[in-house]
Design a protein around this motif. Structure first.
Motif, PDB file in Angstrom:
ATOM      1  N   GLY A  82     -40.133 -50.951 -76.295  1.00 18.63           N
ATOM      2  CA  GLY A  82     -39.703 -52.332 -76.185  1.00 18.63           C
ATOM      3  C   GLY A  82     -39.056 -52.799 -77.469  1.00 18.63           C
ATOM      4  N   PRO A  83     -37.936 -53.478 -77.369  1.00 19.36           N
ATOM      5  CA  PRO A  83     -37.249 -53.945 -78.571  1.00 19.36           C
ATOM      6  C   PRO A  83     -38.046 -55.047 -79.256  1.00 19.36           C
ATOM      7  N   LYS A  84     -37.876 -55.151 -80.532  1.00 20.24           N
ATOM      8  CA  LYS A  84     -38.604 -56.109 -81.332  1.00 20.24           C
ATOM      9  C   LYS A  84     -38.231 -57.551 -81.009  1.00 20.24           C
ATOM     10  N   ASP A  85     -37.013 -57.783 -80.550  1.00 22.41           N
ATOM     11  CA  ASP A  85     -36.527 -59.143 -80.333  1.00 22.41           C
ATOM     12  C   ASP A  85     -36.864 -59.711 -78.976  1.00 22.41           C
ATOM     13  N   GLY A  86     -37.692 -59.042 -78.195  1.00 22.33           N
ATOM     14  CA  GLY A  86     -38.068 -59.584 -76.901  1.00 22.33           C
ATOM     15  C   GLY A  86     -37.109 -59.224 -75.795  1.00 22.33           C
ATOM     16  N   GLY A  87     -36.169 -58.316 -76.041  1.00 19.41           N
ATOM     17  CA  GLY A  87     -35.204 -57.895 -75.019  1.00 19.41           C
ATOM     18  C   GLY A  87     -35.871 -57.039 -73.962  1.00 19.41           C
ATOM     19  N   PRO A  88     -35.093 -56.492 -73.063  1.00 19.19           N
ATOM     20  CA  PRO A  88     -35.658 -55.746 -71.950  1.00 19.19           C
ATOM     21  C   PRO A  88     -36.284 -54.425 -72.423  1.00 19.19           C
TER      22      PRO A  88
ATOM     23  N   GLU B 282     -35.132 -64.137 -65.790  1.00 15.40           N
ATOM     24  CA  GLU B 282     -35.220 -65.577 -66.054  1.00 15.40           C
ATOM     25  C   GLU B 282     -34.664 -65.900 -67.437  1.00 15.40           C
ATOM     26  N   LEU B 283     -34.995 -65.071 -68.414  1.00 14.99           N
ATOM     27  CA  LEU B 283     -34.517 -65.292 -69.777  1.00 14.99           C
ATOM     28  C   LEU B 283     -33.000 -65.169 -69.855  1.00 14.99           C
ATOM     29  N   GLU B 284     -32.446 -64.167 -69.185  1.00 16.53           N
ATOM     30  CA  GLU B 284     -30.984 -64.000 -69.181  1.00 16.53           C
ATOM     31  C   GLU B 284     -30.302 -65.227 -68.572  1.00 16.53           C
ATOM     32  N   LYS B 285     -30.862 -65.720 -67.509  1.00 24.25           N
ATOM     33  CA  LYS B 285     -30.296 -66.907 -66.852  1.00 24.25           C
ATOM     34  C   LYS B 285     -30.373 -68.122 -67.777  1.00 24.25           C
ATOM     35  N   ALA B 286     -31.523 -68.318 -68.414  1.00 22.36           N
ATOM     36  CA  ALA B 286     -31.699 -69.455 -69.322  1.00 22.36           C
ATOM     37  C   ALA B 286     -30.797 -69.343 -70.544  1.00 22.36           C
TER      38      ALA B 286
ATOM     39  N   ALA C  70     -33.247 -79.131 -74.996  1.00 26.15           N
ATOM     40  CA  ALA C  70     -34.101 -78.908 -73.828  1.00 26.15           C
ATOM     41  C   ALA C  70     -33.929 -77.480 -73.302  1.00 26.15           C
ATOM     42  N   GLN C  71     -32.692 -77.000 -73.252  1.00 24.26           N
ATOM     43  CA  GLN C  71     -32.454 -75.638 -72.780  1.00 24.26           C
ATOM     44  C   GLN C  71     -32.985 -74.619 -73.790  1.00 24.26           C
ATOM     45  N   MET C  72     -32.851 -74.927 -75.057  1.00 23.47           N
ATOM     46  CA  MET C  72     -33.403 -74.037 -76.083  1.00 23.47           C
ATOM     47  C   MET C  72     -34.919 -73.943 -75.942  1.00 23.47           C
ATOM     48  N   ASP C  73     -35.577 -75.060 -75.641  1.00 23.58           N
ATOM     49  CA  ASP C  73     -37.021 -75.041 -75.396  1.00 23.58           C
ATOM     50  C   ASP C  73     -37.360 -74.114 -74.231  1.00 23.58           C
ATOM     51  N   GLU C  74     -36.544 -74.128 -73.196  1.00 24.71           N
ATOM     52  CA  GLU C  74     -36.763 -73.263 -72.038  1.00 24.71           C
ATOM     53  C   GLU C  74     -36.623 -71.786 -72.430  1.00 24.71           C
ATOM     54  N   VAL C  75     -35.588 -71.474 -73.217  1.00 25.26           N
ATOM     55  CA  VAL C  75     -35.383 -70.095 -73.677  1.00 25.26           C
ATOM     56  C   VAL C  75     -36.581 -69.647 -74.517  1.00 25.26           C
ATOM     57  N   MET C  76     -37.010 -70.481 -75.433  1.00 21.02           N
ATOM     58  CA  MET C  76     -38.128 -70.120 -76.305  1.00 21.02           C
ATOM     59  C   MET C  76     -39.429 -69.981 -75.515  1.00 21.02           C
ATOM     60  N   LYS C  77     -39.610 -70.799 -74.492  1.00 24.59           N
ATOM     61  CA  LYS C  77     -40.798 -70.696 -73.651  1.00 24.59           C
ATOM     62  C   LYS C  77     -40.831 -69.346 -72.933  1.00 24.59           C
ATOM     63  N   LEU C  78     -39.682 -68.927 -72.417  1.00 30.74           N
ATOM     64  CA  LEU C  78     -39.608 -67.634 -71.737  1.00 30.74           C
ATOM     65  C   LEU C  78     -39.826 -66.480 -72.714  1.00 30.74           C
ATOM     66  N   GLU C  79     -39.229 -66.570 -73.909  1.00 24.38           N
ATOM     67  CA  GLU C  79     -39.446 -65.544 -74.923  1.00 24.38           C
ATOM     68  C   GLU C  79     -40.928 -65.436 -75.278  1.00 24.38           C
ATOM     69  N   HIS C  80     -41.584 -66.578 -75.393  1.00 22.51           N
ATOM     70  CA  HIS C  80     -43.012 -66.607 -75.700  1.00 22.51           C
ATOM     71  C   HIS C  80     -43.819 -65.911 -74.595  1.00 22.51           C
ATOM     72  N   LYS C  81     -43.485 -66.195 -73.345  1.00 21.93           N
ATOM     73  CA  LYS C  81     -44.191 -65.566 -72.223  1.00 21.93           C
ATOM     74  C   LYS C  81     -44.033 -64.053 -72.257  1.00 21.93           C
ATOM     75  N   ILE C  82     -42.830 -63.591 -72.561  1.00 23.41           N
ATOM     76  CA  ILE C  82     -42.573 -62.157 -72.628  1.00 23.41           C
ATOM     77  C   ILE C  82     -43.399 -61.520 -73.748  1.00 23.41           C
ATOM     78  N   LYS C  83     -43.384 -62.107 -74.909  1.00 23.26           N
ATOM     79  CA  LYS C  83     -44.125 -61.561 -76.041  1.00 23.26           C
ATOM     80  C   LYS C  83     -45.630 -61.610 -75.795  1.00 23.26           C
ATOM     81  N   ARG C  84     -46.086 -62.677 -75.177  1.00 23.75           N
ATOM     82  CA  ARG C  84     -47.513 -62.812 -74.872  1.00 23.75           C
ATOM     83  C   ARG C  84     -47.945 -61.754 -73.861  1.00 23.75           C
ATOM     84  N   THR C  85     -47.113 -61.508 -72.865  1.00 26.77           N
ATOM     85  CA  THR C  85     -47.410 -60.490 -71.861  1.00 26.77           C
ATOM     86  C   THR C  85     -47.514 -59.117 -72.509  1.00 26.77           C
ATOM     87  N   ARG C  86     -46.583 -58.810 -73.395  1.00 23.42           N
ATOM     88  CA  ARG C  86     -46.613 -57.520 -74.093  1.00 23.42           C
ATOM     89  C   ARG C  86     -47.855 -57.382 -74.960  1.00 23.42           C
TER      90      ARG C  86
END
Length: 130
Positions: A121-127, A34-38, A58-74
């Motif tokens: 896991g990379p520090k920047d939220g990557g795969p 999802e993050l790659e697509k956004a 608006a798209q940047m907000d979507e990217v940041m929301k996905l990054e947040h979800k990934i970091k929160r999950t970790r």
């Protein structure tokens, strides 16, 4: 978990930690797509000759929301794994890492430098990388 022998994880703890890591890896795999697509959509927006600020933000907000979800999950996974360990195991892990010259996360548990992160896991939220 790299240091399972040094901290004497029980078979039950190992099984629980592995199950937790598998569950999170599956969730992160989907979120990474999802993050790659956004991110691709954002790049497309900003590469136009005339850029619409509202669309980009608006798209940047979507990217940041996905990054947040990934970091929160970790982070949630790290907390759950930390709570599986006994205080003695956490102390041994911290001491082992201190002796090896590895930075510890301020929480006294997992974290630290990029090369010492659980799951690699990379520090920047990557795969995740195995």
């Amino acid at each position: 978990m790299r240091h399972y022998q040094e901290i004497d994880l029980t078979d039950g703890q190992q099984k629980t930690i592995r199950a937790e890591m598998k569950k999170v890896q599956n969730a992160l795999f989907d979120r990474q797509w999802e993050l790659e697509k956004a991110t691709g959509a954002l790049e497309k927006l900003v590469s136009r000759d005339k850029v619409k600020e509202d669309d980009v933000l608006a798209q940047m907000d979507e990217v940041m929301k996905l990054e947040h979800k990934i970091k929160r999950t970790r982070m949630a996974m790290l907390v759950r794994i930390r709570n599986i360990l006994t205080p003695e195991q956490r102390n041994r892990l911290n001491e082992y890492r201190r002796l090896r010259g590895q930075r510890l996360h301020p929480s006294g548990g997992f974290g630290g430098g990029r090369e010492n992160r659980p799951l690699n896991g990379p520090k920047d939220g990557g795969p995740l990388q195995r």
